[in-house]
Design a protein around this motif. Structure first.
Motif, PDB file in Angstrom:
ATOM      1  N   SER A  96     109.956  51.518  83.307  1.00  0.00           N
ATOM      2  CA  SER A  96     110.528  50.172  83.428  1.00  0.00           C
ATOM      3  C   SER A  96     111.285  49.793  82.161  1.00  0.00           C
ATOM      4  O   SER A  96     110.995  50.298  81.078  1.00  0.00           O
ATOM      5  CB  SER A  96     109.416  49.148  83.689  1.00  0.00           C
TER       6      SER A  96
ATOM      7  N   ALA B 190     114.206  46.448  80.587  1.00  0.00           N
ATOM      8  CA  ALA B 190     115.046  45.280  80.870  1.00  0.00           C
ATOM      9  C   ALA B 190     116.444  45.765  81.240  1.00  0.00           C
ATOM     10  O   ALA B 190     116.947  46.722  80.648  1.00  0.00           O
ATOM     11  CB  ALA B 190     115.111  44.392  79.626  1.00  0.00           C
ATOM     12  N   SER B 191     117.044  45.126  82.219  1.00  0.00           N
ATOM     13  CA  SER B 191     118.392  45.552  82.605  1.00  0.00           C
ATOM     14  C   SER B 191     119.165  44.389  83.205  1.00  0.00           C
ATOM     15  O   SER B 191     118.590  43.370  83.590  1.00  0.00           O
ATOM     16  CB  SER B 191     118.324  46.678  83.640  1.00  0.00           C
ATOM     17  N   ASN B 192     120.473  44.583  83.303  1.00  0.00           N
ATOM     18  CA  ASN B 192     121.303  43.671  84.084  1.00  0.00           C
ATOM     19  C   ASN B 192     121.152  44.028  85.560  1.00  0.00           C
ATOM     20  O   ASN B 192     120.734  45.138  85.907  1.00  0.00           O
ATOM     21  CB  ASN B 192     122.773  43.817  83.674  1.00  0.00           C
TER      22      ASN B 192
ATOM     23  N   ASP C  51     121.701  38.979  83.629  1.00  0.00           N
ATOM     24  CA  ASP C  51     121.035  39.825  82.629  1.00  0.00           C
ATOM     25  C   ASP C  51     119.531  39.852  82.913  1.00  0.00           C
ATOM     26  O   ASP C  51     119.055  39.272  83.895  1.00  0.00           O
ATOM     27  CB  ASP C  51     121.382  39.378  81.207  1.00  0.00           C
ATOM     28  N   SER C  52     118.786  40.503  82.049  1.00  0.00           N
ATOM     29  CA  SER C  52     117.363  40.727  82.327  1.00  0.00           C
ATOM     30  C   SER C  52     116.564  39.421  82.296  1.00  0.00           C
ATOM     31  O   SER C  52     115.440  39.364  82.784  1.00  0.00           O
ATOM     32  CB  SER C  52     116.787  41.708  81.313  1.00  0.00           C
ATOM     33  N   GLU C  53     117.161  38.373  81.743  1.00  0.00           N
ATOM     34  CA  GLU C  53     116.488  37.072  81.703  1.00  0.00           C
ATOM     35  C   GLU C  53     116.951  36.154  82.823  1.00  0.00           C
ATOM     36  O   GLU C  53     116.484  35.028  82.952  1.00  0.00           O
ATOM     37  CB  GLU C  53     116.773  36.397  80.349  1.00  0.00           C
TER      38      GLU C  53
ATOM     39  N   ASN D 221     116.448  39.898  92.801  1.00  0.00           N
ATOM     40  CA  ASN D 221     116.538  39.221  91.506  1.00  0.00           C
ATOM     41  C   ASN D 221     117.743  38.286  91.417  1.00  0.00           C
ATOM     42  O   ASN D 221     117.667  37.201  90.856  1.00  0.00           O
ATOM     43  CB  ASN D 221     116.655  40.254  90.374  1.00  0.00           C
TER      44      ASN D 221
ATOM     45  N   THR E 154     107.014  36.882  87.930  1.00  0.00           N
ATOM     46  CA  THR E 154     107.753  36.895  86.657  1.00  0.00           C
ATOM     47  C   THR E 154     108.227  35.486  86.296  1.00  0.00           C
ATOM     48  O   THR E 154     109.201  35.331  85.558  1.00  0.00           O
ATOM     49  CB  THR E 154     108.962  37.852  86.759  1.00  0.00           C
TER      50      THR E 154
ATOM     51  N   LYS F  39     111.888  34.562  86.578  1.00  0.00           N
ATOM     52  CA  LYS F  39     112.866  35.423  85.902  1.00  0.00           C
ATOM     53  C   LYS F  39     113.026  36.729  86.690  1.00  0.00           C
ATOM     54  O   LYS F  39     112.193  37.057  87.535  1.00  0.00           O
ATOM     55  CB  LYS F  39     112.363  35.733  84.492  1.00  0.00           C
TER      56      LYS F  39
ATOM     57  N   ASN G  86     112.662  40.435  87.854  1.00  0.00           N
ATOM     58  CA  ASN G  86     111.610  41.434  87.730  1.00  0.00           C
ATOM     59  C   ASN G  86     112.272  42.742  87.308  1.00  0.00           C
ATOM     60  O   ASN G  86     113.192  43.216  87.986  1.00  0.00           O
ATOM     61  CB  ASN G  86     110.919  41.588  89.096  1.00  0.00           C
ATOM     62  N   ASN G  87     111.839  43.316  86.201  1.00  0.00           N
ATOM     63  CA  ASN G  87     112.476  44.534  85.688  1.00  0.00           C
ATOM     64  C   ASN G  87     111.597  45.773  85.829  1.00  0.00           C
ATOM     65  O   ASN G  87     111.852  46.804  85.208  1.00  0.00           O
ATOM     66  CB  ASN G  87     112.881  44.319  84.225  1.00  0.00           C
TER      67      ASN G  87
END
Lengths: 478, 236
Positions: free
Chosen positions: A223, A225-227, A249-251, A302, A323, A326, A328-329
């Protein structure tokens, strides 16, 4: 050759579509420096459709793949709608195409979950490979195996009713469709749809429970963080057939939103690397280093603001609650997201089957001819781009295809690297490592034949290489 | 001269009229003799040889051979079926026939013939010849990849349209359909309503922008095998 530098290769990768090879590169200390998923097939569809007439393309280009040809058929047809100057289909044509597409998503997601993934989830990553396969599932969980077969059949029959054939049909033509759905064709689906939805709910439950029960392990399993990129409707809803591009983005911050995909090339660029036939797309303004992104079920769930069918929306809210709203990554959360989409597709199919527009007879429209057009669709594995130029003689002069698996190229490489770093010990490819590399790749449901426009089923090989390129271990799965 | 002609085809008595070919007599009797270059509105030329039958022990093209009294004709024999299979096979490998994305699929006489003869894959090696596509005409496309040199277009243009758009040029393997010699289709007086645009048995001469409009299951040979319309005339 320097001492202590190593390379591991896994080939072939099994239970994914296509053919792939993984190379794990070790540094001088024997630690994983990088893992690469190589795509070693090449077909060249973009070149050999040049010169063909544009109305042939939706039928020709779907031959890229026998797994989700409907996605290519529809993406090409959408592009050709633009070539014949049509921005809005008749209600019957749009709904027949949507039904075809939801049938495709339904059968593809069911196939992937029940036949390809369920052995990993039901038996665990370390279970004996002799047991951890679809036959093992059929023996231990016969009801589940039968459900998988029946759901796939349901989706395939919808494709046949709308496209003429289960695989490689001709239903979508530039500007519309070539048939509607008669009442006699519709009624068998209406009879079965409620049962399908019961099974969708059960499959969603399995995927959700599995993710929640193994959260600690999965949070760290390939896993990162990603766009995320997906099509969304103008109101922000998930739409698998048509919409505008959104990148987050990941956020969850929007990188771009409601982008008309006719100008996708102003937002997405592609990079070529010497060790793979598959290109590496990225968000232009972020550059190749940080601009890569994920597509597919995880990205779609997402990226959207909501889902316009009630049960899938309730499932999405549960998914997002984990999450705190936010993105989910977690790579393995793809399976949960995929089952939310399965339920969504089922709900959409039920909605469409009850729509009398499917029996309409106004099938094709025409507008003012254009020379260039882009068609996008959310294929089961993610956003699919078809871009064509057509000359005044009606012949294709340029084609660019960016398929779902290509978008996920960097993420798959990162997932494999992450898994290799965590599970490789020493210079030997253990069964546990091999399994986990496959599980991580499989989360993306890659179709590598599509991604390189290449032919064949995908067995995976894994090679372990030292930093000089010397192969020190090799294992073949499948 | 008005006396009827009596002959047999595969042992079945057939009555023919003076001036009829064997194929015309067989058609009227509901006996299908496979054919590709023959077309009911065009002068027969005996080119493709798919309609070869055995007449009194000798091979003859049924589309051009006049029916004569007392003829003993063999049509549906294992040897002739094999002969026809071989010809159809050669047509497939000498062109570039990709049925899977050809818009003529389901309406194609060559494809339908292959289905009728149970041909699933050619027995000869594919030649993959380099063939041109002429898309210059605004309404008609000429894809030489799919041409089987039946010359129906040549005859239709001359006999039915009163034009001379197409001619056979070259020899042997290099023989091809020319357009006013070596011109592009757009430079001719061909119009989309010409009969020569309708008679192609394969997907070589196609009308633009209407491909794939007929759904799978509703195309001509989806409903019935080629020749079954003629066989429907058979008397019990």
């Amino acid at each position: 050759m320097s001492v202590g530098t190593k390379k591991i290769t896994i080939e072939p990768v099994t239970r994914v579509e296509g053919h792939g090879k993984v190379t794990i590169l070790l540094d001088a200390q024997g630690q994983v420096s990088q893992a690469r998923l190589h795509i070693v097939e090449f077909r060249g569809f973009e070149r050999f459709i040049q010169g063909r007439p544009y109305w042939e393309v939706p039928v020709l280009v779907q031959r890229l793949c026998g797994i989700c040809p409907v996605s290519h058929h529809l993406a090409a047809a959408k592009a050709m709608d633009g070539i014949v100057g049509v921005d809005r289909l008749t209600p019957t044509a749009e709904k027949i195409r949507r039904l075809m597409h939801y049938g495709q998503v339904f059968q593809s997601h069911a196939l992937h979950f029940f036949h390809l993934v369920s052995p990993d989830l039901l038996f665990g990553f370390d279970a004996d490979p002799a047991l951890r396969n679809v036959i093992g599932v059929a023996n231990r969980f016969p009801e589940l195996a039968v459900q998988g077969v029946m759901m796939r059949k349901f989706g395939q029959e919808i494709i046949k009713a709308t496209a003429g054939k289960k695989i490689h049909g001709t239903g979508a033509v530039p500007g519309g469709v070539n048939k509607n759905l008669s009442v006699a064709e519709r009624d068998p689906f209406l009879k079965d749809i409620d049962q399908m939805l019961v099974w969708c709910r059960a499959a969603l439950q399995i995927a959700k429970t599995y993710t929640l029960e193994h959260l600690a392990e999965l949070a760290d399993f390939g896993s990162f963080a990603s766009n995320h990129v997906a099509l969304v409707r103008p109101d922000g809803a998930m739409d698998l057939y048509h919409g505008n591009l959104r990148a987050i983005d990941s956020e969850g911050n929007k990188i771009f939103d409601q982008v008309d995909y006719q100008g996708y090339f102003n937002y997405i660029a592609e990079e070529v690397k010497p060790w793979s036939y598959m290109k590496f797309p990225f968000i232009s303004k972020l550059g190749p280093e940080t601009g890569w992104y994920r597509v597919g079920p995880l990205a779609r769930v997402n990226a959207c603001d909501f889902i316009d069918t009630p049960e899938a929306e309730a499932a999405r809210q549960e998914f997002k609650a984990l999450t705190h709203g936010k993105p989910n990554n977690i790579t393995m959360a793809y399976h949960w997201a995929r089952m939310i989409e399965l339920l969504h597709a089922g709900e959409k199919i039920r909605e469409l089957l009850n729509d009398p527009d499917l029996q309409g007879t106004d099938l094709v429209t025409r507008g003012e001819r254009r020379g260039e057009s882009v068609g996008l669709i959310e294929a089961p594995r993610g956003t699919l781009f078809h871009h064509y130029k057509v000359d005044k003689n009606d012949q294709v002069t340029m084609a660019n295809l960016i398929v779902s698996t290509t978008h996920n190229n960097t993420p798959m490489n990162l997932a494999v690297t992450g898994v290799a770093k965590k599970y490789l010990s020493g210079a030997v490819i253990t069964e546990g490592l091999l399994n986990r590399v496959e599980v991580a790749i499989r989360a993306y449901d890659p179709c590598l034949s599509c991604a390189t426009h290449a032919l064949g089923r995908m067995p995976l090989s894994v090679e372990l290489k030292d930093c000089t390129g010397q192969i020190i271990d090799k294992k073949v799965a499948g | 001269m008005n006396k009827s002609i009596h002959l047999t085809i595969d042992g079945k008595p057939v009555e023919a009229k003076h001036g009829q070919t064997i194929m015309q007599a067989a058609d009227a009797a509901g006996i299908y003799i496979p054919r590709l270059c023959s077309h009911p509105d065009l002068r027969p030329i005996g080119s493709c040889r798919v309609c070869t039958v055995i007449v009194d022990g000798r091979p003859q093209a049924a589309c051009v051979k006049p029916a004569m009294d007392g003829m003993v004709i063999e049509n549906d024999t294992p040897e002739l079926l094999q002969h026809r299979r071989n010809i159809i096979d050669m047509m497939f490998v000498e062109g570039n026939h990709f049925c899977m994305f050809c818009e003529k699929s389901g309406n194609c006489e060559l494809q339908a013939m292959a289905y009728r003869f149970g041909i699933t894959a050619p027995q000869y090696p594919f030649q993959f010849p380099e063939k041109a596509v002429d898309a210059s005409h605004p309404d008609i496309m000429l894809d030489h990849n799919r041409c089987i040199m039946c010359a129906r277009c040549v005859r239709a243009s001359q006999e039915l349209d009163g034009k001379n758009v197409f001619q056979a040029i070259g020899r042997g393997f290099h023989r091809k359909i020319g357009v006013d010699g070596e011109k592009a289709l757009a430079d001719t007086d061909m119009a989309v309503g010409d009969r020569s645009a309708d008679v192609c048995p394969v997907g070589c001469i196609i009308k633009k922008r209407i491909g794939f409009r007929t759904a799978i299951g509703r195309r001509l040979y989806d409903r019935q095998p080629i020749g079954s319309d003629i066989e429907a005339n058979a008397t019990p």
